[in-house]
Design a protein around this motif. Structure first.
Motif, mmCIF file in Angstrom:
data_model
loop_
_atom_site.group_PDB
_atom_site.id
_atom_site.type_symbol
_atom_site.label_atom_id
_atom_site.label_comp_id
_atom_site.label_asym_id
_atom_site.label_seq_id
_atom_site.Cartn_x
_atom_site.Cartn_y
_atom_site.Cartn_z
ATOM 1 N N PHE A 92 0.833 -1.208 0.000
ATOM 2 C CA PHE A 92 0.000 0.000 0.000
ATOM 3 C C PHE A 92 0.869 1.260 0.000
ATOM 4 O O PHE A 92 0.530 2.271 -0.614
ATOM 5 N N ALA A 93 2.004 1.192 0.701
ATOM 6 C CA ALA A 93 2.886 2.363 0.765
ATOM 7 C C ALA A 93 3.530 2.670 -0.583
ATOM 8 O O ALA A 93 3.973 3.800 -0.828
ATOM 9 N N LYS A 94 3.567 1.655 -1.483
ATOM 10 C CA LYS A 94 4.189 1.845 -2.797
ATOM 11 C C LYS A 94 3.204 2.364 -3.848
ATOM 12 O O LYS A 94 3.600 2.630 -4.985
ATOM 13 N N THR A 95 1.911 2.449 -3.485
ATOM 14 C CA THR A 95 0.941 2.954 -4.462
ATOM 15 C C THR A 95 1.258 4.419 -4.777
ATOM 16 O O THR A 95 1.877 5.139 -3.974
ATOM 17 N N ALA A 140 -0.079 7.020 -2.231
ATOM 18 C CA ALA A 140 0.653 6.988 -0.959
ATOM 19 C C ALA A 140 2.022 7.642 -1.117
ATOM 20 O O ALA A 140 2.494 8.348 -0.213
ATOM 21 N N SER A 141 2.678 7.396 -2.255
ATOM 22 C CA SER A 141 3.999 7.999 -2.492
ATOM 23 C C SER A 141 3.899 9.512 -2.564
ATOM 24 O O SER A 141 4.748 10.229 -2.030
ATOM 25 N N GLU A 193 -8.382 6.442 2.142
ATOM 26 C CA GLU A 193 -8.449 6.971 0.763
ATOM 27 C C GLU A 193 -7.427 6.305 -0.152
ATOM 28 O O GLU A 193 -7.550 6.338 -1.377
ATOM 29 N N ILE A 194 -6.402 5.685 0.446
ATOM 30 C CA ILE A 194 -5.392 4.982 -0.354
ATOM 31 C C ILE A 194 -5.954 3.613 -0.727
ATOM 32 O O ILE A 194 -6.341 2.838 0.136
#
Length: 956
Positions: free
Chosen positions: A717-720, A723-724, A779-780
């Motif tokens: 998810f942090a790599k979407t 998110a970035s 929202e991510i």
């Protein structure tokens, strides 16, 4: 419809996955609830029926009392009628305290303490002779009869073999009116300022009277007065010395050795309690073991220097007080801190490890004068022991324990009691010797003890022995004859702990109670199953209702009433799919019925694997009850270790083989049980132990966090892109960390509303509506799903969703493969059944990449599993072995045993009768062994069509 007085009527049960079910459970019957793991059995038995029984019991107390007890949430059920007082006998009920033993939790040890306090004989620890105690009248009569006509001195001992000058004592004696004392065998007049050599040990007695022993009234009166005075001054002990002798006779109101004069206090039950200051060994505080520093752990490599970190607790050289002292010791003994430790003189090492205190002078080369130095060093070993003993810090204690070994207490030898307590005997045995016997031996000792006792002893002990025999009988009935009373309760398996509680409940003789048990057959060999079933029937025949959550075929077939829950597990379960007598159950179209009537089965493999030809050979194992056995573990096969309960299976595998392998491959520190040698470790490259320790059971723990897959999902998810852009890191997607979680409920998804005297109410968080995260985090999205949506997915759904992400897919697929596809990723660990929790742990280990040369150890992996679950599990384990790995299972379940390639059968019995390898080989080979208990039952599984009349006769 049956009358509610004859049934427990449950209406509208919706706890966990139960689908608004109605069920009537007959009272005063043995009722088995069965079904797939996760189908809802425990939800009905424990989380609905037992929870409601507990809640009703709490509500009988006043509001004032309830605030201290806490409150119980009402289970999600419309109504339960006909509910009796409920007792749950679960698998995780015994204490983890090192002071809790089989004897204390069954109360047998309490009766033993009472027996020894009232009917034991005391013996002197100096001479081994029987101790005696007298009344004042008996003392006078003995003196008159033994010394009549002789000149005697009556003495009161006040000091025995102690150093000191005793000036104040002599002054105090003189003030009391006494004029003479006997010091070290010499009678002396009391003088002002009198003292003795303070550096020598002394025996001092007060001279109370000197007279000629006679039976006339006047002398008798004087003697009575002298005896009272001497006993008072001598703290219950007095001495009589004949004029021509220097060997006094001792007399005491307490138990006393007539030769040496040592006395014991009058025994009471606490005298024999290792949990009481009156009985516990002062050295180990009643634990039976102490920790001592291990020189090899402090100096792991003697070729290193002290400067280079050769002393592991100190590390490499730094400017500190400890290293300054070591430099002073080096100066004193002529070595350098840069020298290898093996070159340092032995006397210097002794000071380094155990301390020293001395002054010395050394010539100063620069100043040309002699300088004084002082060594004041506690010693590393002493420092470690003192830190462990005295520190309040858990981390410091843990640090110290890394350099220590747990050893049997040198004072009590592991008996836990003080010296005096161990010299009270009943029929020649002290209480520690009885506690060390297994229950089978102990029952034999007490069976005819009454015949060996005489007089007052028999009269006093009769009722106590009767109670002990009754309780031991119940423990024998549930198949626990191999346990000893001093066995720590934290070493018991879940099944053993449950059967102990069952035996205790039968002993309580309660009537009209509803008992609920959770798989009591766990860890029990087929041979002992009938005894367990008979114990449950005895509980029922007393007038109680018994509900058992169970998968065991024998238990199901011998129940009065069976309730089958299903049809599948999780969301696809929670319905009553069959109920009635066992013979009716076979006729229904359910998975349980199919396995009972033989239409479905776990097939015997067509051929056994040959393995890779290599093996691990473990020789000379003597831990616990093992009798010097040598075990051969062929690699590349599935190995089954079998045998009756207590035969030594866990000792051989979990306490000997695994610690050796773990130390070899991973530098594990657990010390294995004694063995001579092991060969073949180079043929495997790692060992994985999948034991029955529970996974974290807090509401914040779930399958995703436990298996580690949630970390990968958060990283994804942090790599979407979104998110970035926002700068979100993986921590943003954790419900345990500030930032991304909902702060109203702190990531719990629920809020607790305290209702004072009423039960707390859990309501969905009004901010996140149970999603656990704040709006920004939600929202991510990845492929249209938020992090909360992913946690709500079942494993089956998640496997499909993440099939293109190998790291995540591999872990999820393993959970699915062990039959847990129906649970959700974010399901709270507290709502997982025992079988589900065990398989989550199994999946975690299996998801790690195997090398094709891994040695897996599983201890009863079928715990909590239905026949169908076992079939799925065995497919997973077979795939592991087919890749070249070795899988070892400790197991009683015949469906597993018949599928292994190689059996190691341990026996012949449990406890002292076990500890030998009875048979080895393929299941077919072992089934032909006439001495093996496992063979008799295995033969039925392998050759069900044969008429085994001779075997049936043998069993009868």
């Amino acid at each position: 419809m049956a009358e509610t007085e004859e049934t427990i009527d449950v209406q509208g049960a919706r706890t966990h996955n139960l689908k608004d079910i109605d069920v009537q459970i007959p009272r005063e019957k043995l009722v088995v609830i069965t079904g797939l793991s996760g189908s809802g059995k425990s939800s009905l038995a424990f989380d609905t029926i037992y929870a409601e029984g507990q809640r009703r019991y709490i509500e009988t107390f006043s509001a004032y009392a309830r605030q201290f007890l806490g409150s119980l949430e009402r289970p999600d059920v419309d109504k339960i009628d006909g509910l009796s007082p409920v007792i749950a006998i679960e698998q995780k009920t015994t204490s983890r305290s090192p002071r809790s033993t089989v004897g204390t939790i069954t109360e047998v040890y309490d009766f033993l303490r009472l027996l020894f306090a009232r009917a034991s004989d005391a013996y002197s620890y100096h001479t081994g002779k029987k101790m005696v105690s007298y009344t004042d009248r008996q003392i006078r009569d003995l003196i008159v009869s033994d010394f009549e006509g002789k000149r005697i001195t009556v003495l009161a001992p006040v000091i025995r073999s102690r150093k000191g000058h005793y000036r104040e004592l002599f002054e105090q004696i003189a003030k009391q009116g006494f004029v003479k004392v006997r010091v070290d065998g010499e009678i002396r007049d009391l003088e002002k300022g009198m003292k003795v050599d303070r550096y020598k040990t002394h025996d001092i007695e007060i001279v109370v009277d000197r007279l000629q022993a006679a039976s006339d009234a006047e002398t008798a009166g004087r003697l009575d007065e002298s005896i009272r005075t001497a006993l008072y001054a001598g703290d219950g002990v007095m001495m009589v010395l004949e004029a021509e002798s220097d060997q006094p006779r001792y007399f005491s109101r307490d138990l006393m050795c007539p030769e040496t004069g040592i006395s014991y206090p009058v025994p009471e039950p606490n005298t024999f309690s290792f949990n009481s200051p009156k009985g516990m060994c002062p050295e180990c505080n009643g634990l039976g073991h102490v920790y001592e520093a291990n020189r090899k752990k402090i100096i792991p490599d003697a070729s290193q220097s002290i400067k280079g970190g050769g002393l592991a607790p100190l590390g490499t050289y730094k400017k500190s007080w400890a290293f300054k002292q070591l430099e002073t010791i080096a100066l004193r003994y002529g070595f350098d801190l840069g020298d290898p430790i093996e070159k340092i003189p032995d006397e210097a090492l002794e000071v380094i490890l155990h301390g020293g205190n001395e002054r010395f002078e050394v010539d100063s080369k620069t100043l040309g004068v002699r300088r004084q130095y002082k060594i004041e060093y506690e010693g590393i070993a002493h420092f470690i022991v003192n830190q462990y003993r005295d520190s309040d810090s858990t981390s410091i204690k843990r640090w110290a324990r890394d350099y220590m070994d747990k050893v049997s207490c040198p004072d009590c030898g592991g008996a836990r009691l003080r010296k005096e307590s161990l010299y009270f005997r009943v029929d020649g045995r002290n209480i520690a010797e009885l506690a060390q016997m297994d229950i089978g031996q102990l029952a034999a000792f007490f069976r005819d003890l009454r015949e060996r006792l005489k007089g007052d002893q028999l009269q006093i002990a009769g009722e106590i022995i009767k109670e002990i025999n009754t309780r031991l009988g119940f423990l024998l009935d549930v198949g626990l004859e191999y346990l000893s009373l001093n066995r720590g309760s934290k070493t018991l398996s879940g099944g053993e702990a449950q059967r102990i509680r069952l035996a205790t409940q039968i002993g309580s003789q309660l009537v009209g109670v509803l008992y609920i048990l959770d798989e009591p057959s766990i860890g029990l060999h087929q041979r002992d199953n009938n005894r367990l079933i008979n114990s449950l029937k005895a509980l029922r025949d007393l007038g109680n209702s018994v509900i058992v959550v169970e998968h065991d075929k024998d238990m199901i077939e011998k129940a009065d009433h069976v309730i089958d829950i299903g049809p599948m597990a999780g969301k696809h379960g929670g319905e009553i799919i069959s109920e009635g007598p066992p013979e009716t159950l076979r006729l229904h179209d359910t998975l349980t019925a199919a396995y009972l009537n033989g239409s479905r089965e776990i097939p015997v493999p067509a051929k056994r694997r040959k393995g890779n030809g290599k093996e691990i050979v473990l020789s000379g194992c003597t831990g616990h009850n093992l009798k010097g056995v040598t075990a051969v573990f062929p690699l590349g096969k599935m190995i089954g270790v079998t045998g009756v309960s207590g035969s030594g299976k866990s000792t051989l595998v979990n306490e000997t083989l695994y610690p050796i392998m773990n130390a070899h491959y991973f530098n594990g520190v657990k010390r294995p049980m004694p063995y001579e040698k092991i060969e073949g470790l180079e043929h495997a490259d790692k060992v994985i132990d999948i034991n029955q320790a529970p996974i974290g059971r807090t509401p914040r723990s779930n399958p995703a966090t436990y298996t580690g897959v949630f970390s990968e999902i958060r990283a994804l998810f942090a790599k979407t892109t979104e998110a970035s852009i926002r700068g979100y890191k993986p921590g943003r997607f954790s419900f345990n960390v500030k930032g991304g979680r909902c702060e109203t409920c702190q990531g719990g998804g629920l809020r607790v509303i305290e209702m004072n005297f009423l039960p707390d109410v859990y309501v969905e968080c009004e901010s996140c509506y149970g999603k656990r995260f704040n709006r920004e985090t939600l929202e991510i999205r990845y492929k249209g799903k938020s992090i909360a949506d992913v946690l709500e997915m079942t494993i089956d759904e998640a496997v499909t969703f993440f099939e293109h992400i190998p790291k995540i897919y591999r872990k999820l697929k393993t959970i699915q493969d062990v039959g847990l596809g129906y649970i959700s990723l974010g399901q709270q660990s507290t709502t997982l059944s025992g079988g589900e929790a065990q398989r989550v742990k199994l999946a975690t280990e299996l998801s790690k990449r195997d090398t094709g040369n891994t040695f897996y150890i599983l201890d009863e992996p079928t715990t909590g599993l239905h026949f169908e679950d076992i079939r799925v599990l065995m497919e997973v384990l077979n795939r592991l072995v087919d890749k070249g790995n070795t899988v070892l299972v400790i197991e009683h379940n015949l469906d597993v045993i018949k599928m292994v390639d190689h059996i190691i059968d341990v026996g012949y019995e449990g406890g002292r009768g076990g500890g030998e390898i009875v048979a080895t080989g393929t299941p077919e080979a072992v089934s032909k062994d006439p001495k093996s208990h496992t063979a008799r039952y295995l033969k039925r599984e392998l050759f069900p069509d044969r008429q085994l009349a001779s075997q049936t006769q043998e069993e009868q």
